[in-house]
Design a protein around this motif. Structure first.
Motif, mmCIF file in Angstrom:
data_model
loop_
_atom_site.group_PDB
_atom_site.id
_atom_site.type_symbol
_atom_site.label_atom_id
_atom_site.label_comp_id
_atom_site.label_asym_id
_atom_site.label_seq_id
_atom_site.Cartn_x
_atom_site.Cartn_y
_atom_site.Cartn_z
ATOM 1 N N VAL A 74 0.794 -1.231 0.000
ATOM 2 C CA VAL A 74 0.000 0.000 0.000
ATOM 3 C C VAL A 74 0.827 1.281 0.000
ATOM 4 O O VAL A 74 0.332 2.334 -0.422
ATOM 5 N N ILE A 75 2.054 1.249 0.479
ATOM 6 C CA ILE A 75 2.773 2.496 0.739
ATOM 7 C C ILE A 75 3.025 3.304 -0.530
ATOM 8 O O ILE A 75 2.933 4.535 -0.521
ATOM 9 N N GLY A 76 3.326 2.644 -1.644
ATOM 10 C CA GLY A 76 3.570 3.373 -2.883
ATOM 11 C C GLY A 76 2.344 4.139 -3.345
ATOM 12 O O GLY A 76 2.413 5.329 -3.679
ATOM 13 N N SER A 102 12.889 -5.171 2.841
ATOM 14 C CA SER A 102 13.372 -4.629 1.568
ATOM 15 C C SER A 102 12.233 -4.280 0.612
ATOM 16 O O SER A 102 12.366 -3.350 -0.197
ATOM 17 N N ALA A 103 11.123 -4.999 0.693
ATOM 18 C CA ALA A 103 10.007 -4.722 -0.222
ATOM 19 C C ALA A 103 9.433 -3.325 0.023
ATOM 20 O O ALA A 103 9.199 -2.559 -0.925
ATOM 21 N N THR A 104 9.211 -2.984 1.301
ATOM 22 C CA THR A 104 8.690 -1.649 1.618
ATOM 23 C C THR A 104 9.726 -0.579 1.283
ATOM 24 O O THR A 104 9.380 0.485 0.744
ATOM 25 N N ILE A 105 10.983 -0.853 1.589
ATOM 26 C CA ILE A 105 12.054 0.104 1.262
ATOM 27 C C ILE A 105 12.060 0.394 -0.234
ATOM 28 O O ILE A 105 12.173 1.551 -0.669
ATOM 29 N N GLY A 106 11.930 -0.644 -1.038
ATOM 30 C CA GLY A 106 11.941 -0.461 -2.486
ATOM 31 C C GLY A 106 10.792 0.413 -2.976
ATOM 32 O O GLY A 106 10.979 1.280 -3.844
ATOM 33 N N GLU A 107 9.594 0.211 -2.425
ATOM 34 C CA GLU A 107 8.442 1.009 -2.822
ATOM 35 C C GLU A 107 8.632 2.485 -2.462
ATOM 36 O O GLU A 107 8.331 3.379 -3.255
ATOM 37 N N ALA A 113 12.545 8.812 -5.361
ATOM 38 C CA ALA A 113 13.369 9.142 -6.522
ATOM 39 C C ALA A 113 12.640 10.064 -7.490
ATOM 40 O O ALA A 113 13.274 10.791 -8.268
ATOM 41 N N GLN A 114 11.317 10.029 -7.433
ATOM 42 C CA GLN A 114 10.513 10.858 -8.334
ATOM 43 C C GLN A 114 10.081 12.174 -7.711
ATOM 44 O O GLN A 114 9.712 13.109 -8.430
ATOM 45 N N ASP A 115 10.080 12.271 -6.383
ATOM 46 C CA ASP A 115 9.593 13.484 -5.718
ATOM 47 C C ASP A 115 10.458 13.767 -4.491
ATOM 48 O O ASP A 115 10.528 12.960 -3.565
ATOM 49 N N SER A 116 11.109 14.914 -4.492
ATOM 50 C CA SER A 116 12.052 15.266 -3.419
ATOM 51 C C SER A 116 11.356 15.534 -2.094
ATOM 52 O O SER A 116 12.020 15.641 -1.055
ATOM 53 N N ARG A 117 10.022 15.631 -2.088
ATOM 54 C CA ARG A 117 9.305 15.865 -0.832
ATOM 55 C C ARG A 117 9.230 14.605 0.027
ATOM 56 O O ARG A 117 8.843 14.672 1.192
ATOM 57 N N VAL A 118 9.581 13.467 -0.538
ATOM 58 C CA VAL A 118 9.554 12.205 0.197
ATOM 59 C C VAL A 118 10.972 11.803 0.588
ATOM 60 O O VAL A 118 11.878 11.801 -0.252
ATOM 61 N N THR A 119 11.147 11.444 1.863
ATOM 62 C CA THR A 119 12.447 10.993 2.366
ATOM 63 C C THR A 119 12.300 9.609 2.978
ATOM 64 O O THR A 119 11.423 9.387 3.822
#
Length: 454
Positions: A74-76, A102-107, A113-119
């Motif tokens: 769901v996180i993505g 790793s699955a959640t980290i990847g999402e 990588a697409q939006d700098s507002r997310v860290t």
């Protein structure tokens, strides 16, 4: 006949116990109804319009903290929807993950990588720990970043965030140390009873109970989502370990609200409409749709609030009668389950008794005038309670959902009975020294946001 007489006597005693318990709980709920009605008569509608609130000249900067363990499903979607929907110029999102997920980290990394507002923030310890521990990791990361954030906002990985949420927080966060908005579960047609009972409970709790709690100036527990807290208020309760959230808590959201209130940073419950005649600004999300998942969630709440919360938080200041009343209501769940079990046992007893007397051609025993009076009052209170539940559900979801409310009251009672056993086992484990662990359920996110209210 002796056995039947024994059954009659036992059934009457159990009925008396259950009836007395239901009467006390019913009167308690009735008092909440009366306070809400008086407040409504004095102040009118409890839902002003967003444009009527005064917004600051310069918008505040918000940091949205999202703890995530095993949320790759769901996180993505949640992050992309939140970034696209939020109507505010200045916010960032920090997502806390675990090194062994790793699955959640990847999402999360893909969205970042697409939006700098997310860290993406990956903690040092493998998960799951507790949700509070993950939030502390995010809090420390925010501090290390040096970002000039005015307030943090708490959300979960499955939340559907309202577009105007941050604008509402913008207007209120200067005058209130913390602001909580309503949570309205999303309907799940495949689970009208289990998932549906959350709809009824939250519609009434966030339409009435928390409104009353705010009016009484009692400590306001957070829902864990849809709440904004000024950074200075959180800093004021931060421990020497640099952590405002108690990592040993199963219900960090509930405890945080009461801890902030005790420190003089009371929260405000805000029911505000997006526009005249529009919906209330709220958080929407799916709740568990299976009995097992609902029992696990309710057991965690019961353990953290009614059992461990009593040990950890105690009571408020002696003269805060409204706060004492609300804490008693929070902690009555375990006693209520005992009364509820006695009530169902009494129904079974009367059924056995009626069958026995029919077979022996003997008259049913008279329950006696006092017990009959209490049962009559309880029936009236039950019908009153059902009417309120139906009304709040209809107000928020329409009559199609409201028609299920009476049946869902029964479903909710059965889930509570099952959750009480699990809660008792978990609480015993905590008393024995077992470390608390994030007992989360699998989450879902809407495939389409067209039917989520906004």
């Amino acid at each position: 006949m002796e056995v039947l007489a024994w059954i009659d006597a036992a059934t009457r005693e159990v009925t008396l116990f259950a009836a007395a318990g239901f009467l006390i709980g019913g009167v308690d709920d009735l008092l909440i109804d009366l306070v809400w009605l008086v407040r409504r008569l004095v102040h009118g509608s409890d839902a002003p319009v967003l444009d009527e609130l005064t917004s600051p000249a310069v918008p505040h900067r918000f940091a949205i903290l999202v703890p995530a363990w095993d949320e790759s499903a769901v996180i993505g979607a949640m992050l992309r929807a939140t970034l696209a929907r939020l109507d505010h110029p200045d916010f960032c999102i920090l997502v806390g993950c675990y090194p062994n997920d790793s699955a959640t980290i990847g999402e999360v990394a893909a969205v970042a990588a697409q939006d700098s507002r997310v860290t993406l923030v990956v903690g040092d310890r493998p998960g799951p720990t507790t949700k509070a521990d993950c939030l502390n990791t995010l809090w420390r990361a925010l501090g290390r970043s040096g970002a000039p954030v005015d307030a943090i906002v708490l959300h979960d990985a499955e939340d559907v965030v309202h577009p105007a949420e941050l604008r509402l927080f913008d207007a209120l966060i200067d005058t209130h140390a913390a602001v909580q908005i309503p949570v309205l579960p999303l309907p799940r047609p495949e689970s009208p009873l289990v998932a549906g009972h959350y709809i009824d409970e939250f519609a009434e709790a966030h339409g009435k109970s928390l409104v009353v709690r705010t009016a009484l100036k009692a400590g306001l527990p957070f829902a864990g989502v849809g709440c904004a807290i000024r950074r200075d208020a959180l800093a004021a309760i931060t421990t020497d370990h640099g952590a405002p959230f108690d990592a040993g808590s199963l219900v960090e959201d509930y405890e945080l609200g009461l801890r902030l209130a005790a420190a003089g940073h009371a929260a405000h419950f805000a029911r505000v409409r997006e526009h005249a005649g529009g919906a209330v600004i709220s958080v929407r999300e799916y709740f568990p749709s299976t009995i097992g998942a609902a029992v696990r969630q309710k057991a965690r709440w019961m353990t953290g609030i009614a059992l461990a919360g009593w040990d950890r938080l105690g009571w408020g200041r002696m003269r805060d009668l409204g706060d004492h009343w609300m804490r008693v209501r929070d902690r009555r769940a375990t006693l209520a389950v005992i009364v509820l079990a006695a009530g169902y046992a009494a129904l079974l007893g009367w059924a056995v008794s009626a069958t026995g007397h029919a077979l022996t051609h003997s008259p049913l025993p008279n329950p006696g005038a006092p017990l009959a009076t209490i049962l009559t009052i309880n029936l009236a209170l039950l019908l009153w309670r059902a009417a309120w539940r139906i009304g709040f559900t209809a107000h928020n979801y329409g009559w199609r959902e409201a028609r299920w409310a009476p049946l869902r009251m029964i479903a909710g009672n059965l889930i509570a009975l099952l959750a009480a056993r699990r809660a008792a086992i978990r609480y015993a484990a905590l008393l024995a020294g077992r470390a608390p662990q994030w007992d989360k359920t699998a989450h879902a996110f809407p495939a389409s946001l067209g039917g989520t209210g906004r």
